[in-house]
Design a protein around this motif. Structure first.
Motif, PDB file in Angstrom:
ATOM      1  N   ILE A 118       0.843  -1.199   0.000  1.00 18.41           N
ATOM      2  CA  ILE A 118       0.000   0.000   0.000  1.00 18.41           C
ATOM      3  C   ILE A 118       0.876   1.247   0.000  1.00 18.41           C
ATOM      4  O   ILE A 118       0.612   2.196  -0.751  1.00 18.41           O
ATOM      5  CB  ILE A 118      -0.967  -0.013   1.203  1.00 18.41           C
ATOM      6  CG1 ILE A 118      -2.004  -1.127   1.025  1.00 18.41           C
ATOM      7  CG2 ILE A 118      -1.638   1.343   1.380  1.00 18.41           C
ATOM      8  CD1 ILE A 118      -2.851  -1.389   2.252  1.00 18.41           C
ATOM      9  N   GLU A 119       1.913   1.236   0.799  1.00 16.24           N
ATOM     10  CA  GLU A 119       2.812   2.394   0.872  1.00 16.24           C
ATOM     11  C   GLU A 119       3.431   2.694  -0.502  1.00 16.24           C
ATOM     12  O   GLU A 119       3.460   3.848  -0.941  1.00 16.24           O
ATOM     13  CB  GLU A 119       3.910   2.121   1.908  1.00 16.24           C
ATOM     14  CG  GLU A 119       4.750   3.334   2.240  1.00 16.24           C
ATOM     15  CD  GLU A 119       5.745   3.023   3.352  1.00 16.24           C
ATOM     16  OE1 GLU A 119       6.935   3.356   3.160  1.00 16.24           O
ATOM     17  OE2 GLU A 119       5.336   2.457   4.384  1.00 16.24           O
ATOM     18  N   ARG A 120       3.903   1.649  -1.199  1.00 18.82           N
ATOM     19  CA  ARG A 120       4.477   1.847  -2.539  1.00 18.82           C
ATOM     20  C   ARG A 120       3.422   2.377  -3.508  1.00 18.82           C
ATOM     21  O   ARG A 120       3.680   3.285  -4.294  1.00 18.82           O
ATOM     22  CB  ARG A 120       5.056   0.537  -3.078  1.00 18.82           C
ATOM     23  CG  ARG A 120       6.441   0.222  -2.579  1.00 18.82           C
ATOM     24  CD  ARG A 120       7.098  -0.918  -3.359  1.00 18.82           C
ATOM     25  NE  ARG A 120       6.310  -2.137  -3.445  1.00 18.82           N
ATOM     26  CZ  ARG A 120       6.316  -3.114  -2.536  1.00 18.82           C
ATOM     27  NH1 ARG A 120       7.065  -3.006  -1.457  1.00 18.82           N
ATOM     28  NH2 ARG A 120       5.578  -4.176  -2.700  1.00 18.82           N
ATOM     29  N   ALA A 121       2.223   1.805  -3.457  1.00 20.90           N
ATOM     30  CA  ALA A 121       1.159   2.223  -4.375  1.00 20.90           C
ATOM     31  C   ALA A 121       0.763   3.675  -4.120  1.00 20.90           C
ATOM     32  O   ALA A 121       0.624   4.461  -5.062  1.00 20.90           O
ATOM     33  CB  ALA A 121      -0.054   1.303  -4.227  1.00 20.90           C
ATOM     34  N   VAL A 122       0.593   4.030  -2.858  1.00 16.06           N
ATOM     35  CA  VAL A 122       0.204   5.401  -2.515  1.00 16.06           C
ATOM     36  C   VAL A 122       1.291   6.388  -2.941  1.00 16.06           C
ATOM     37  O   VAL A 122       1.001   7.468  -3.462  1.00 16.06           O
ATOM     38  CB  VAL A 122      -0.116   5.519  -1.002  1.00 16.06           C
ATOM     39  CG1 VAL A 122      -0.234   6.968  -0.563  1.00 16.06           C
ATOM     40  CG2 VAL A 122      -1.402   4.762  -0.684  1.00 16.06           C
ATOM     41  N   SER A 123       2.560   6.020  -2.762  1.00 17.20           N
ATOM     42  CA  SER A 123       3.646   6.921  -3.166  1.00 17.20           C
ATOM     43  C   SER A 123       3.656   7.125  -4.677  1.00 17.20           C
ATOM     44  O   SER A 123       4.223   8.094  -5.171  1.00 17.20           O
ATOM     45  CB  SER A 123       5.000   6.407  -2.672  1.00 17.20           C
ATOM     46  OG  SER A 123       5.377   5.252  -3.393  1.00 17.20           O
ATOM     47  N   ASN A 124       3.008   6.219  -5.425  1.00 17.10           N
ATOM     48  CA  ASN A 124       2.877   6.360  -6.874  1.00 17.10           C
ATOM     49  C   ASN A 124       1.512   6.934  -7.267  1.00 17.10           C
ATOM     50  O   ASN A 124       1.133   6.892  -8.444  1.00 17.10           O
ATOM     51  CB  ASN A 124       3.085   5.010  -7.571  1.00 17.10           C
ATOM     52  CG  ASN A 124       4.542   4.580  -7.532  1.00 17.10           C
ATOM     53  OD1 ASN A 124       5.429   5.374  -7.791  1.00 17.10           O
ATOM     54  ND2 ASN A 124       4.776   3.329  -7.184  1.00 17.10           N
ATOM     55  N   GLY A 125       0.762   7.421  -6.272  1.00 19.16           N
ATOM     56  CA  GLY A 125      -0.518   8.063  -6.540  1.00 19.16           C
ATOM     57  C   GLY A 125      -1.663   7.113  -6.845  1.00 19.16           C
ATOM     58  O   GLY A 125      -2.675   7.523  -7.404  1.00 19.16           O
ATOM     59  N   LEU A 126      -1.532   5.849  -6.468  1.00 17.79           N
ATOM     60  CA  LEU A 126      -2.566   4.858  -6.774  1.00 17.79           C
ATOM     61  C   LEU A 126      -3.564   4.710  -5.629  1.00 17.79           C
ATOM     62  O   LEU A 126      -3.228   4.947  -4.471  1.00 17.79           O
ATOM     63  CB  LEU A 126      -1.927   3.498  -7.067  1.00 17.79           C
ATOM     64  CG  LEU A 126      -0.930   3.471  -8.232  1.00 17.79           C
ATOM     65  CD1 LEU A 126      -0.266   2.106  -8.317  1.00 17.79           C
ATOM     66  CD2 LEU A 126      -1.621   3.826  -9.536  1.00 17.79           C
ATOM     67  N   THR A 127      -4.776   4.300  -5.971  1.00 20.35           N
ATOM     68  CA  THR A 127      -5.811   4.056  -4.963  1.00 20.35           C
ATOM     69  C   THR A 127      -6.189   2.578  -4.905  1.00 20.35           C
ATOM     70  O   THR A 127      -7.117   2.196  -4.207  1.00 20.35           O
ATOM     71  CB  THR A 127      -7.079   4.876  -5.262  1.00 20.35           C
ATOM     72  OG1 THR A 127      -7.542   4.516  -6.577  1.00 20.35           O
ATOM     73  CG2 THR A 127      -6.802   6.363  -5.189  1.00 20.35           C
ATOM     74  N   GLU A 128      -5.456   1.763  -5.666  1.00 21.09           N
ATOM     75  CA  GLU A 128      -5.659   0.317  -5.652  1.00 21.09           C
ATOM     76  C   GLU A 128      -4.407  -0.349  -6.194  1.00 21.09           C
ATOM     77  O   GLU A 128      -3.602   0.298  -6.868  1.00 21.09           O
ATOM     78  CB  GLU A 128      -6.875  -0.092  -6.480  1.00 21.09           C
ATOM     79  CG  GLU A 128      -6.758   0.197  -7.953  1.00 21.09           C
ATOM     80  CD  GLU A 128      -8.012  -0.219  -8.718  1.00 21.09           C
ATOM     81  OE1 GLU A 128      -7.836  -0.758  -9.829  1.00 21.09           O
ATOM     82  OE2 GLU A 128      -9.130  -0.014  -8.230  1.00 21.09           O
ATOM     83  N   VAL A 129      -4.268  -1.633  -5.885  1.00 17.94           N
ATOM     84  CA  VAL A 129      -3.116  -2.380  -6.381  1.00 17.94           C
ATOM     85  C   VAL A 129      -3.513  -3.847  -6.552  1.00 17.94           C
ATOM     86  O   VAL A 129      -4.222  -4.401  -5.704  1.00 17.94           O
ATOM     87  CB  VAL A 129      -1.890  -2.233  -5.441  1.00 17.94           C
ATOM     88  CG1 VAL A 129      -2.152  -2.837  -4.074  1.00 17.94           C
ATOM     89  CG2 VAL A 129      -0.643  -2.824  -6.049  1.00 17.94           C
TER      90      VAL A 129
END
Length: 150
Positions: free
Chosen positions: A67-78
């Motif tokens: 989640i941390e990696r996804a959020v740092s890339n501006g994502l809301t899902e992974v």
């Protein structure tokens, strides 16, 4: 013009025989590779049907990192996982149709992941989406698991 005494031209039959042997070897090599691929798939499926042995604490840490990696890339899902539809008792039909109770068709690791989400992540507001992610030859293929927080 005299022919070189050290050279003899093979007959057409000999050339065809040599070609047939080369083709047979290619076919044998292909079959060996296919058998190895199938054996590898079988081992992977067997592994995916057994419990992972991962504790909830360890799984929570892994999820937090994703989640941390996804959020740092501006994502809301992974997409957290992808698995063959053969790990569903109906080969993904209920998931593809989004039928109520589709989760009861899960087996092995996907079932374990669903239960972990239900136990640990759902109460924290996370959503989990299971969907068919490819359609080889027009038929349902792999299933993707996506974790969402928006």
């Amino acid at each position: 013009m005299a022919a070189d005494k050290g050279f003899s031209l093979p007959t057409a039959e000999q050339v065809m025989e040599k070609l047939a042997l080369a083709e047979a070897e290619k076919a044998s090599e292909y079959l060996r590779k296919q058998a190895a691929v199938e054996a590898e798939k079988k081992m992977l499926l067997e592994k995916l049907t057994k419990p992972s042995g991962v504790s909830d604490d360890e799984a929570l840490q892994r999820v937090a990192n994703m989640i941390e990696r996804a959020v740092s890339n501006g994502l809301t899902e992974v997409q957290v996982y992808r698995f063959p539809n053969s790990l569903c008792t109906d080969h993904g039909r209920a998931i593809n149709q989004q039928e109520p109770g589709w989760e009861t068709t899960l087996t092995g690791l996907p079932k374990e992941m669903y239960e972990f989400w239900d136990r640990q992540l759902r109460p924290r507001g996370y959503k989990l989406k299971f969907q068919i992610v490819d359609f080889p030859d027009g038929m349902p293929g792999d299933v993707g698991i996506t974790l969402k927080w928006a």
